[in-house]
Design a protein around this motif. Sequence first.
Motif, short mmCIF file in Angstrom:
data_model
loop_
_atom_site.label_atom_id
_atom_site.label_comp_id
_atom_site.label_asym_id
_atom_site.label_seq_id
_atom_site.Cartn_x
_atom_site.Cartn_y
_atom_site.Cartn_z
N GLY A 192 -12.07 39.87 23.68
CA GLY A 192 -12.49 38.47 23.66
C GLY A 192 -13.13 38.07 24.98
O GLY A 192 -14.18 37.43 25.02
N SER A 228 -2.87 39.21 13.81
CA SER A 228 -3.60 37.94 13.71
C SER A 228 -3.41 37.11 14.97
O SER A 228 -4.34 36.47 15.46
CB SER A 228 -3.12 37.14 12.50
OG SER A 228 -3.17 37.90 11.34
N ARG A 250 -13.00 38.14 12.90
CA ARG A 250 -12.92 38.84 14.19
C ARG A 250 -14.13 39.70 14.49
O ARG A 250 -14.41 39.99 15.64
CB ARG A 250 -11.65 39.70 14.24
CG ARG A 250 -11.64 40.88 13.30
CD ARG A 250 -10.24 41.46 13.18
NE ARG A 250 -10.19 42.68 12.39
CZ ARG A 250 -10.27 42.75 11.08
NH1 ARG A 250 -10.46 41.64 10.38
NH2 ARG A 250 -10.20 43.91 10.44
N CYS A 309 -8.80 33.59 12.41
CA CYS A 309 -9.37 34.37 13.52
C CYS A 309 -9.46 35.84 13.14
O CYS A 309 -10.44 36.52 13.47
CB CYS A 309 -8.51 34.22 14.78
SG CYS A 309 -8.54 32.57 15.49
N LEU A 343 -12.17 27.17 17.30
CA LEU A 343 -11.12 28.17 17.00
C LEU A 343 -10.19 28.32 18.19
O LEU A 343 -8.96 28.34 18.04
CB LEU A 343 -11.76 29.52 16.68
CG LEU A 343 -12.13 29.81 15.24
CD1 LEU A 343 -12.69 31.22 15.11
CD2 LEU A 343 -10.95 29.62 14.31
N GLY A 344 -10.78 28.44 19.36
CA GLY A 344 -9.98 28.58 20.57
C GLY A 344 -9.10 27.36 20.81
O GLY A 344 -7.91 27.48 21.09
N PHE A 399 -9.86 35.17 20.67
CA PHE A 399 -10.87 34.12 20.56
C PHE A 399 -10.66 33.05 21.62
O PHE A 399 -11.62 32.54 22.20
CB PHE A 399 -10.84 33.49 19.16
CG PHE A 399 -11.70 34.21 18.18
CD1 PHE A 399 -11.13 34.99 17.18
CD2 PHE A 399 -13.07 34.14 18.24
CE1 PHE A 399 -11.92 35.68 16.27
CE2 PHE A 399 -13.88 34.83 17.33
CZ PHE A 399 -13.29 35.60 16.35
N CYS A 432 -5.63 38.30 17.57
CA CYS A 432 -7.02 37.84 17.36
C CYS A 432 -7.19 36.41 17.83
O CYS A 432 -8.21 36.06 18.43
CB CYS A 432 -7.39 37.95 15.88
SG CYS A 432 -7.69 39.63 15.35
N ALA A 433 -6.20 35.58 17.55
CA ALA A 433 -6.28 34.18 17.99
C ALA A 433 -6.33 34.12 19.52
O ALA A 433 -7.11 33.36 20.10
CB ALA A 433 -5.09 33.39 17.46
N SER A 490 -4.42 31.83 12.98
CA SER A 490 -4.46 33.25 13.34
C SER A 490 -5.11 34.07 12.25
O SER A 490 -5.90 34.99 12.53
CB SER A 490 -3.04 33.77 13.60
OG SER A 490 -2.44 33.06 14.65
N SER A 512 -6.27 27.11 18.20
CA SER A 512 -5.23 28.12 18.49
C SER A 512 -4.32 27.62 19.61
O SER A 512 -3.09 27.74 19.54
CB SER A 512 -5.86 29.45 18.91
OG SER A 512 -6.76 29.90 17.95
N ALA A 562 -16.64 28.68 17.60
CA ALA A 562 -15.80 29.52 18.45
C ALA A 562 -14.94 28.66 19.38
O ALA A 562 -13.74 28.94 19.56
CB ALA A 562 -16.66 30.49 19.25
#
Lengths: 357, 392
Positions: free
Chosen positions: A221, A16, A143, A139, A278-279, A23, A19-20, A136, A282, A275
């Motif tokens: 990403g 996870s 994903r 994300c 999310l970025g 992104f 993934c974070a 996370s 994070s 998006a």
Amino acid sequence: MPEKTADQRVHAAWRSRACAASFACGASVFAFGAGIAMPLSLNAVWLSALPCVPLCALAAARCVVLSRRIQAGGGMRKWRAALLAAVMLASCAFLTASLVSLAGYTLLEQARAVSCALLTVGFLLAAAAPRMQGVSRLCFAVRFVLPAAMLLCGLAFLPQRDSPGLYPLLGPGAGPVLAGTAAMLSCAAPALMLLLPLTSSRVSDAPTPPIMLFAGRAAAGAALGTALLLLYALPGGYEAMRARSVWGERLTFPLSGGAQQPLIRMLMLLLQLFALQLGAVSLLCAAEDALCLALPALRKHRAGLLLCAAALAALMLLLTHAGYTAALIAAPLIALPAALTLLPALSPRGAGKEACG
Amino acid sequence: MKRILCSVMLLILPALLSGCGGQEIESSLFVIAMAVDPAPDGTLTVTVKALSGTQETGGAGQTGGTAPDAGAQEQASAAEQSEPGYIVLSATAPSCLRALSLLSATTPRTLNLSQLQEVVLSRTLAQTDAALPILREIHSMYRANSGAIVVVTPDNAGDFIRRQHALLGVRLSQYLQVLFESLSRMDTIPPRAQLASVIAAMESGTRDAAAVYAAGNAFDSSLVLPGTPELDRLPGHLPRTSPAENEYLGSAIFSGGRMTGTLTGSETALLCLITGEARTRSPVIGSTQYKVNLPTRVRRYIGEDGTLCVHIRMNLTRIAGDQGRTAQDVAAQIERTAVSLLQKLQAADCDAAGYGAQAIRGYLTTAQWERSEWADAYRSAPVRVTADVRIL
């Protein structure tokens, strides 16, 4: 369903986290590309962004290797943690500025800049409440869906016949394209969140996933961000890119006049905002974790998060008064402290930990 | 799971802010059609037709006052209630932006161009360098609907939109949408006449713009003129009578930001065919109607000697008319008319077919392309059209 073992939970947590980071890297590549590199590289902005894909992968791999050495050496030093917190916060600030510019140009064009900025920071603060673990997991959950949706929307903007934005291939020339790449080096900074250990002390002995998982996710990403820049450049020619002088306008996909495009444009806008958020969230959570590593007293009552959010709000207010162009000028400098953060870990001093944590 | 749901909720909520940034419907003046005409002393007259929100008709309103402005001499003229539900307003100012600002300031509502369906420019204005800045101002300053159709008329543009009524149905916006869609399906108007496309083409160095050409019908009899096909004409001279005075037929072609010529309805249909954007499935060639069975394949390329080449492959089935013509006859006619069309475009310095987009592929940088003097090469390049027609 059988209960997961501790190792499986640790593996899932690292996945996870990867993934974070993915992104955050993708959002940074797009934000840096559209905001900073596009005036330099025009329609070849995707060429400028292409080296960022291996760069993000290398940064992620380096972070994982360094993180293992740091953990084996007794923990992160305070200077490294503080520097990491600063880098995460700076990257978060740039993504937040992109978010505010985009929202202010589109959905909130009637709103005041200060209200827009503070509202955005407020939402980021609220979204960071579930900590890094919550973000996370989110994300990880989106994903595939989010990138696929963005690519499909981006493809919908392509003209049916020729793609005038692809040529000339080098745009204004090799020099400006390389300058664009140099300005985009900071987009790999979000990968540094992989330096942070998982917060639970129970999992400190569990094995971490292979390095390729982290490098692959970061590269994926960054590749998504690059692909979006390519799709962005295709519909219009270099002249149209040159005419886009407003930051918010540069972040929006160009319309070529099809009847259905306003609807798709709105969908793409919402996906872009999601998006970017999310970025930014994070990175905000990563800044909090890094700050708490440097100053453990800030763990109480989430003081670290509040401090980071306050600093972010102050930065946004400063940019609102000084002009968002200052963010575009300062953002490429994030690469310097980010590079310092990746300096090799020194050998452990004695038997004690080097940093509280 | 709870954390994920919480995060999702908090991240999706900002999207709902789209309602906070907007305006109340009651406080907006929704413009359906806009016209720009040149006025004396280098000024512009901007006329808008907007929703009035009432169903009552009325006569002309009071004359507006002169806005005091040291350097501008701006005037807001009368508001006209010309048909139920719509109101016509106009303003004169040195620029389109100032005229729109004046309209906003002198009406009790904010101008909203999000529902704009057509932008009409007078031919006199389109033939100057002012057309592109005007369209840009409308598009970017006032966030006009990017899908609004750009129309050029030899008449007074303000009178053109005053004559524009919803002949069928009630809503003028819906009427215009359906009108342009049906004309587009018949290929009698150019394919990329939307505001965003026209601006992009005007700014581009690889392709030129083509807007819709329209005029008020000046015919007062149904006398048929011999010789040319009915659609091989310009609007305003069609042998027809109708309550709809405005006729949309053909294209106004541009070279850069300046209008340099016109195409008739038939020539516009041929342009659609050459660019691979023909939508009609039942073309009429000569006195025979055909049906297009398979998608027509069109390939445009620049030969090694710089020749502008087009290769068309069509599969047709005759559905009406006489059977006197062979596939070779049809192909020869297409080739002949296509060559004539391309030469007409060359003479007008208009690369509406987009050969520039092919030529630019041979250059690595924008500086090399801009030094290549493509415009001169295009103007003098030979033309070759080959057609492969099968009548099934």
